[in-house]
Design a protein around this motif. Structure first.
Motif, PDB file in Angstrom:
ATOM      1  N   VAL A 175     -13.292  11.264   5.238  1.00 20.59           N
ATOM      2  CA  VAL A 175     -14.370  12.201   4.981  1.00 20.59           C
ATOM      3  C   VAL A 175     -14.324  13.261   6.076  1.00 20.59           C
ATOM      4  O   VAL A 175     -14.271  12.907   7.269  1.00 20.59           O
ATOM      5  N   GLY A 176     -14.343  14.523   5.694  1.00 16.52           N
ATOM      6  CA  GLY A 176     -14.169  15.567   6.692  1.00 16.52           C
ATOM      7  C   GLY A 176     -12.787  15.480   7.303  1.00 16.52           C
ATOM      8  O   GLY A 176     -11.802  15.183   6.624  1.00 16.52           O
ATOM      9  N   ARG A 177     -12.703  15.691   8.610  1.00 15.85           N
ATOM     10  CA  ARG A 177     -11.410  15.623   9.294  1.00 15.85           C
ATOM     11  C   ARG A 177     -11.238  14.352  10.108  1.00 15.85           C
ATOM     12  O   ARG A 177     -10.110  13.955  10.396  1.00 15.85           O
ATOM     13  N   ASN A 178     -12.357  13.692  10.474  1.00 20.15           N
ATOM     14  CA  ASN A 178     -12.270  12.665  11.507  1.00 20.15           C
ATOM     15  C   ASN A 178     -12.904  11.329  11.160  1.00 20.15           C
ATOM     16  O   ASN A 178     -12.918  10.434  11.999  1.00 20.15           O
ATOM     17  N   VAL A 179     -13.409  11.170   9.952  1.00 21.90           N
ATOM     18  CA  VAL A 179     -14.118   9.943   9.576  1.00 21.90           C
ATOM     19  C   VAL A 179     -13.269   9.178   8.557  1.00 21.90           C
ATOM     20  O   VAL A 179     -13.001   9.685   7.465  1.00 21.90           O
ATOM     21  N   TYR A 180     -12.870   7.965   8.910  1.00 28.77           N
ATOM     22  CA  TYR A 180     -11.912   7.200   8.110  1.00 28.77           C
ATOM     23  C   TYR A 180     -12.444   5.811   7.765  1.00 28.77           C
ATOM     24  O   TYR A 180     -13.253   5.230   8.497  1.00 28.77           O
ATOM     25  N   ALA A 181     -11.948   5.272   6.663  1.00 25.62           N
ATOM     26  CA  ALA A 181     -12.194   3.873   6.320  1.00 25.62           C
ATOM     27  C   ALA A 181     -10.959   3.314   5.629  1.00 25.62           C
ATOM     28  O   ALA A 181     -10.299   4.010   4.850  1.00 25.62           O
ATOM     29  N   THR A 182     -10.647   2.070   5.937  1.00 26.50           N
ATOM     30  CA  THR A 182      -9.562   1.360   5.254  1.00 26.50           C
ATOM     31  C   THR A 182     -10.132   0.131   4.558  1.00 26.50           C
ATOM     32  O   THR A 182     -11.056  -0.513   5.076  1.00 26.50           O
ATOM     33  N   GLN A 183      -9.588  -0.195   3.370  1.00 26.75           N
ATOM     34  CA  GLN A 183      -9.942  -1.448   2.712  1.00 26.75           C
ATOM     35  C   GLN A 183      -9.095  -2.585   3.272  1.00 26.75           C
ATOM     36  O   GLN A 183      -9.559  -3.716   3.425  1.00 26.75           O
ATOM     37  N   ALA A 215     -15.102  -3.501  -3.451  1.00 26.68           N
ATOM     38  CA  ALA A 215     -14.312  -2.320  -3.116  1.00 26.68           C
ATOM     39  C   ALA A 215     -14.949  -1.120  -3.800  1.00 26.68           C
ATOM     40  O   ALA A 215     -15.817  -1.268  -4.670  1.00 26.68           O
ATOM     41  N   ILE A 216     -14.518   0.059  -3.412  1.00 22.57           N
ATOM     42  CA  ILE A 216     -14.960   1.267  -4.094  1.00 22.57           C
ATOM     43  C   ILE A 216     -14.209   1.366  -5.416  1.00 22.57           C
ATOM     44  O   ILE A 216     -12.979   1.335  -5.445  1.00 22.57           O
ATOM     45  N   SER A 217     -14.944   1.475  -6.510  1.00 20.97           N
ATOM     46  CA  SER A 217     -14.295   1.559  -7.819  1.00 20.97           C
ATOM     47  C   SER A 217     -14.018   3.006  -8.239  1.00 20.97           C
ATOM     48  O   SER A 217     -13.188   3.241  -9.117  1.00 20.97           O
ATOM     49  N   ARG A 218     -14.696   3.957  -7.599  1.00 26.72           N
ATOM     50  CA  ARG A 218     -14.421   5.369  -7.885  1.00 26.72           C
ATOM     51  C   ARG A 218     -14.771   6.197  -6.652  1.00 26.72           C
ATOM     52  O   ARG A 218     -15.910   6.202  -6.208  1.00 26.72           O
ATOM     53  N   SER A 222      -3.390   3.872  -1.516  1.00 29.80           N
ATOM     54  CA  SER A 222      -3.795   3.122  -2.694  1.00 29.80           C
ATOM     55  C   SER A 222      -2.861   1.941  -2.889  1.00 29.80           C
ATOM     56  O   SER A 222      -1.801   1.845  -2.251  1.00 29.80           O
ATOM     57  N   SER A 223      -3.258   1.036  -3.768  1.00 24.30           N
ATOM     58  CA  SER A 223      -2.382  -0.063  -4.166  1.00 24.30           C
ATOM     59  C   SER A 223      -2.639  -0.369  -5.632  1.00 24.30           C
ATOM     60  O   SER A 223      -3.687  -0.004  -6.171  1.00 24.30           O
ATOM     61  N   PRO A 224      -1.719  -1.051  -6.313  1.00 24.37           N
ATOM     62  CA  PRO A 224      -1.928  -1.353  -7.733  1.00 24.37           C
ATOM     63  C   PRO A 224      -3.182  -2.178  -7.998  1.00 24.37           C
ATOM     64  O   PRO A 224      -3.816  -2.042  -9.047  1.00 24.37           O
ATOM     65  N   THR A 225      -3.563  -3.024  -7.039  1.00 24.91           N
ATOM     66  CA  THR A 225      -4.703  -3.909  -7.256  1.00 24.91           C
ATOM     67  C   THR A 225      -6.018  -3.342  -6.722  1.00 24.91           C
ATOM     68  O   THR A 225      -7.091  -3.883  -7.015  1.00 24.91           O
ATOM     69  N   CYS A 226      -5.952  -2.246  -5.969  1.00 25.58           N
ATOM     70  CA  CYS A 226      -7.161  -1.638  -5.404  1.00 25.58           C
ATOM     71  C   CYS A 226      -6.884  -0.150  -5.173  1.00 25.58           C
ATOM     72  O   CYS A 226      -6.209   0.203  -4.207  1.00 25.58           O
ATOM     73  N   PRO A 227      -7.369   0.713  -6.040  1.00 25.95           N
ATOM     74  CA  PRO A 227      -7.015   2.136  -5.966  1.00 25.95           C
ATOM     75  C   PRO A 227      -7.430   2.825  -4.670  1.00 25.95           C
ATOM     76  O   PRO A 227      -6.768   3.769  -4.241  1.00 25.95           O
ATOM     77  N   VAL A 285       0.847  -1.185   0.000  1.00 34.99           N
ATOM     78  CA  VAL A 285       0.000   0.000   0.000  1.00 34.99           C
ATOM     79  C   VAL A 285       0.891   1.246   0.000  1.00 34.99           C
ATOM     80  O   VAL A 285       1.894   1.298   0.710  1.00 34.99           O
ATOM     81  N   THR A 286       0.507   2.246  -0.801  1.00 35.81           N
ATOM     82  CA  THR A 286       1.285   3.486  -0.907  1.00 35.81           C
ATOM     83  C   THR A 286       0.434   4.667  -0.473  1.00 35.81           C
ATOM     84  O   THR A 286      -0.720   4.807  -0.891  1.00 35.81           O
ATOM     85  N   LEU A 287       0.998   5.516   0.366  1.00 40.18           N
ATOM     86  CA  LEU A 287       0.301   6.715   0.810  1.00 40.18           C
ATOM     87  C   LEU A 287       0.251   7.747  -0.310  1.00 40.18           C
ATOM     88  O   LEU A 287       1.206   7.904  -1.074  1.00 40.18           O
ATOM     89  N   THR A 288      -0.852   8.454  -0.377  1.00 41.91           N
ATOM     90  CA  THR A 288      -0.937   9.595  -1.275  1.00 41.91           C
ATOM     91  C   THR A 288      -0.292  10.803  -0.600  1.00 41.91           C
ATOM     92  O   THR A 288       0.131  10.738   0.566  1.00 41.91           O
ATOM     93  N   GLU A 289      -0.236  11.916  -1.312  1.00 40.11           N
ATOM     94  CA  GLU A 289       0.305  13.135  -0.708  1.00 40.11           C
ATOM     95  C   GLU A 289      -0.509  13.524   0.517  1.00 40.11           C
ATOM     96  O   GLU A 289       0.046  13.912   1.553  1.00 40.11           O
ATOM     97  N   ALA A 290      -1.835  13.408   0.425  1.00 41.28           N
ATOM     98  CA  ALA A 290      -2.678  13.718   1.584  1.00 41.28           C
ATOM     99  C   ALA A 290      -2.450  12.718   2.708  1.00 41.28           C
ATOM    100  O   ALA A 290      -2.493  13.080   3.895  1.00 41.28           O
ATOM    101  N   GLY A 291      -2.210  11.459   2.366  1.00 46.10           N
ATOM    102  CA  GLY A 291      -1.960  10.444   3.379  1.00 46.10           C
ATOM    103  C   GLY A 291      -0.684  10.701   4.159  1.00 46.10           C
ATOM    104  O   GLY A 291      -0.615  10.444   5.364  1.00 46.10           O
ATOM    105  N   ARG A 292       0.325  11.217   3.486  1.00 44.87           N
ATOM    106  CA  ARG A 292       1.608  11.450   4.159  1.00 44.87           C
ATOM    107  C   ARG A 292       1.516  12.483   5.272  1.00 44.87           C
ATOM    108  O   ARG A 292       2.310  12.467   6.206  1.00 44.87           O
TER     109      ARG A 292
END
Length: 244
Positions: free
Chosen positions: A180-188, A156-159, A169-174, A128-135
């Motif tokens: 969402v907002g500042r405090n609501v998170y979900a991980t695949q 999974a979420i396709s878009r 993100s990852s190559p097999t699952c974007p 899994v690779t962090l995006t710029e926002a993830g970092r």
């Protein structure tokens, strides 16, 4: 007294359910009296006052949001309705929430995101690779830019809608993690799992269609391909950020 966190669980099998709770305790660092487990597959969701809890965690689930309605059990339909009502309130309040795997289905449904089998992943370890926002996200600051994680999901979420922020993100699952907002998170992926935990689930759910009957050994080998050590830090960071 410090407010408790809540773990919403939906596993009907006691061994993986109890092990899931133990893993959440371990990786969050919370004592049992501060992590209240609610087994939704067994009991209706009680009233959850968002002012009375420090945060909400959602474990993984054998339920799939994208299953046809007629194929969903009465329990799954009840759980989905209860989760939808709760997530509506959570997002409106921007209350602390972290859903692991099943959180993508519940939060993604709230967003109106397409959830389907396009990016399903077999039970395995992926990079899994962090995006710029993830970092720069508070929950991910201690993780390396790229890290291995346990996955295994039929949907999974396709878009990802523009109302959410992609964090990993990852190559097999974007869409591997979003906010969402500042405090609501979900991980695949599963931040609550270690090797022993995913081996337990492989055996417990061997007949659930995650792999073919003759692929048990291959699946066990797939989760052993590389150590997974960083992801539990997400749960610890969540608790450190939102604990009273």
């Amino acid at each position: 007294m410090d407010r408790p966190f809540v773990l919403l669980a939906t596993r009907a099998e006691d061994l993986p359910a109890d092990e899931e709770y133990a893993l959440f305790l371990r990786f969050t660092g919370l004592p049992p009296e501060r992590l209240r487990r609610i087994r939704l597959e067994r009991d209706p969701m009680p009233e959850i006052d968002l002012d009375e809890v420090a945060g909400i965690l959602v474990g993984g689930s054998p339920f799939n949001a994208s299953d046809p309605w007629e194929k969903k059990s009465a329990v799954q339909r009840r759980v989905e309705a209860e989760m939808a009502e709760l997530v509506d309130r959570v997002v409106a309040r921007d209350a602390p929430f972290l859903g692991a795997c099943y959180g993508v289905g519940t939060l993604g449904t709230h967003l109106g995101a397409p959830i389907d089998g396009t990016y399903a992943e077999p039970i395995s370890v992926v990079d899994v690779t962090l995006t710029e926002a993830g970092r720069v996200d508070p929950l991910l600051g201690r993780l390396p830019d790229r890290f291995p994680a346990f996955v295994g999901h039929k949907e999974a979420i396709s878009r990802l809608p523009a109302t959410a922020t992609l964090l990993a993100s990852s190559p097999t699952c974007p869409v591997q993690m979003f906010r969402v907002g500042r405090n609501v998170y979900a991980t695949q992926f599963h931040p609550e799992l270690d090797l022993a935990g995913i081996v337990t689930r492989i055996h417990a759910y061997a007949s659930y269609g995650y792999f073919a009957p003759d692929e048990l050994d291959l699946t066990l080998a797939a989760v052993r391909r590389t150590p997974v050590t960083a992801t539990g830090g997400i749960l610890r960071a969540f608790v450190e950020r939102y604990a009273d």
